[in-house]
Write an enzyme that holds these catalytic residues in place. Sequence first.
Site, PDB file in Angstrom:
ATOM      1  N   GLU A 102     -41.831 -11.618  28.135  1.00  0.00           N
ATOM      2  CA  GLU A 102     -40.700 -11.696  29.063  1.00  0.00           C
ATOM      3  C   GLU A 102     -39.871 -10.416  28.981  1.00  0.00           C
ATOM      4  OE1 GLU A 102     -39.324 -12.567  31.601  1.00  0.00           O
ATOM      5  OE2 GLU A 102     -38.198 -14.435  31.391  1.00  0.00           O
ATOM      6  N   ASP A 103     -39.231 -10.062  30.078  1.00  0.00           N
ATOM      7  CA  ASP A 103     -38.408  -8.852  30.058  1.00  0.00           C
ATOM      8  C   ASP A 103     -37.123  -9.037  29.263  1.00  0.00           C
ATOM      9  OD1 ASP A 103     -37.342 -10.616  31.919  1.00  0.00           O
ATOM     10  OD2 ASP A 103     -37.153  -9.160  33.540  1.00  0.00           O
ATOM     11  N   ASP A 106     -31.662 -14.232  28.609  1.00  0.00           N
ATOM     12  CA  ASP A 106     -30.233 -14.190  28.919  1.00  0.00           C
ATOM     13  C   ASP A 106     -29.651 -15.577  28.600  1.00  0.00           C
ATOM     14  OD1 ASP A 106     -27.850 -13.217  30.046  1.00  0.00           O
ATOM     15  OD2 ASP A 106     -28.435 -13.708  32.074  1.00  0.00           O
ATOM     16  N   PHE A 155     -25.250  -5.918  32.516  1.00  0.00           N
ATOM     17  CA  PHE A 155     -26.402  -6.071  33.406  1.00  0.00           C
ATOM     18  C   PHE A 155     -27.238  -4.800  33.377  1.00  0.00           C
ATOM     19  CE2 PHE A 155     -28.974  -6.608  37.123  1.00  0.00           C
ATOM     20  CZ  PHE A 155     -29.265  -7.966  37.071  1.00  0.00           C
ATOM     21  N   ARG A 168     -36.743  -1.103  39.447  1.00  0.00           N
ATOM     22  CA  ARG A 168     -37.759  -1.494  38.469  1.00  0.00           C
ATOM     23  C   ARG A 168     -38.528  -0.302  37.906  1.00  0.00           C
ATOM     24  NH1 ARG A 168     -38.348  -7.123  38.563  1.00  0.00           N
ATOM     25  NH2 ARG A 168     -38.064  -8.125  40.570  1.00  0.00           N
TER      26      ARG A 168
HETATM   27  P1  IMP Z   1     -32.238 -16.615  31.834  1.00  0.00           P
HETATM   28  O1  IMP Z   1     -32.938 -17.778  32.423  1.00  0.00           O
HETATM   29  O2  IMP Z   1     -30.760 -16.640  32.108  1.00  0.00           O
HETATM   30  O3  IMP Z   1     -32.527 -16.395  30.357  1.00  0.00           O
HETATM   31  O4  IMP Z   1     -32.673 -15.373  32.651  1.00  0.00           O
HETATM   32  C1  IMP Z   1     -33.779 -14.662  32.403  1.00  0.00           C
HETATM   33  C2  IMP Z   1     -34.144 -13.841  33.608  1.00  0.00           C
HETATM   34  O5  IMP Z   1     -32.990 -13.360  34.294  1.00  0.00           O
HETATM   35  C3  IMP Z   1     -34.889 -12.621  33.165  1.00  0.00           C
HETATM   36  O6  IMP Z   1     -36.260 -12.859  33.136  1.00  0.00           O
HETATM   37  C4  IMP Z   1     -34.503 -11.603  34.213  1.00  0.00           C
HETATM   38  O7  IMP Z   1     -35.380 -11.706  35.304  1.00  0.00           O
HETATM   39  C5  IMP Z   1     -33.122 -12.020  34.667  1.00  0.00           C
HETATM   40  N1  IMP Z   1     -32.070 -11.227  33.990  1.00  0.00           N
HETATM   41  C6  IMP Z   1     -31.221 -11.631  33.030  1.00  0.00           C
HETATM   42  N2  IMP Z   1     -30.388 -10.641  32.651  1.00  0.00           N
HETATM   43  C7  IMP Z   1     -30.748  -9.567  33.380  1.00  0.00           C
HETATM   44  C8  IMP Z   1     -30.276  -8.209  33.442  1.00  0.00           C
HETATM   45  O8  IMP Z   1     -29.368  -7.757  32.727  1.00  0.00           O
HETATM   46  N3  IMP Z   1     -30.922  -7.399  34.328  1.00  0.00           N
HETATM   47  C9  IMP Z   1     -31.933  -7.815  35.128  1.00  0.00           C
HETATM   48  N4  IMP Z   1     -32.408  -9.069  35.101  1.00  0.00           N
HETATM   49  C10 IMP Z   1     -31.816  -9.945  34.242  1.00  0.00           C
HETATM   50 MG    MG Z   2     -37.707 -12.294  34.566  1.00  0.00          MG
END
Ligand code: IMP
Ligand code: MG
Length: 178
Positions: A102-103, A106, A155, A168
């Site tokens: 995963e990237d 959050d 962010f 990207r």
């Molecule tokens: P979560 O479900 O809130 O943990 O979100 C995870 C997803 O939100 C990641 O896979 C990203 O695609 C996106 N995301 C969360 N924070 C960022 C950020 O700082 N930049 C870009 N994408 C983010």
């Molecule tokens: Mg993602």
Amino acid sequence: MSEPTQSSAKLRVLVPAERIKARIDELGRQISSDYSGPIILVGILKGAFIFMSDLARVIDRPTRVDFMGISSYGNSKSTSGEVRLTKDLDMSIEGLDVLVVEDIVDSGVTLTYLIHLLSQRRPRSIRIAALLDKPDRRMRPIKVNYCGFEIPDEFVVGYGLDYAEDYRNLKDICVLES
Ligand code: IMP
Ligand code: MG
């Protein structure tokens, strides 16, 4: 979709390309020593596509790659709380060692959903490799087994990560300042 834009926003480099590379080399060594057999790498589209391709090349174990598409954000900067599967795996993971790539973690909502979904398919193990972790924002507990960098609550874009589908292709991980 709107036209791609990259020029007007303010970008500040948070993790330069050389540091990303060095850290991924370390993760590759660690993963290679932790696993004895084949690994199924499951990349989460689209944000993980660059991390996945760099990580796969430094893992010294037999690997297969597959992808899942998950969407939770729409075009905003914080989670909608709603997760949608946009692409499922092509292969079965039953009895296999799965490493989800995963990237960024959050809130943890996306991975909670995904791990639950994948667990039902009876893999032998599931672990998580995330390039970035924003622990301050966590709403669901998630254990990241292989983390590239912990970052503050800002962010970020680049190295696969987007804002509304832009940025990207940046080589560095940058803070998008509004
Ligand atoms: P979560 O479900 O809130 O943990 O979100 C995870 C997803 O939100 C990641 O896979 C990203 O695609 C996106 N995301 C969360 N924070 C960022 C950020 O700082 N930049 C870009 N994408 C983010
Ligand atoms: Mg993602």
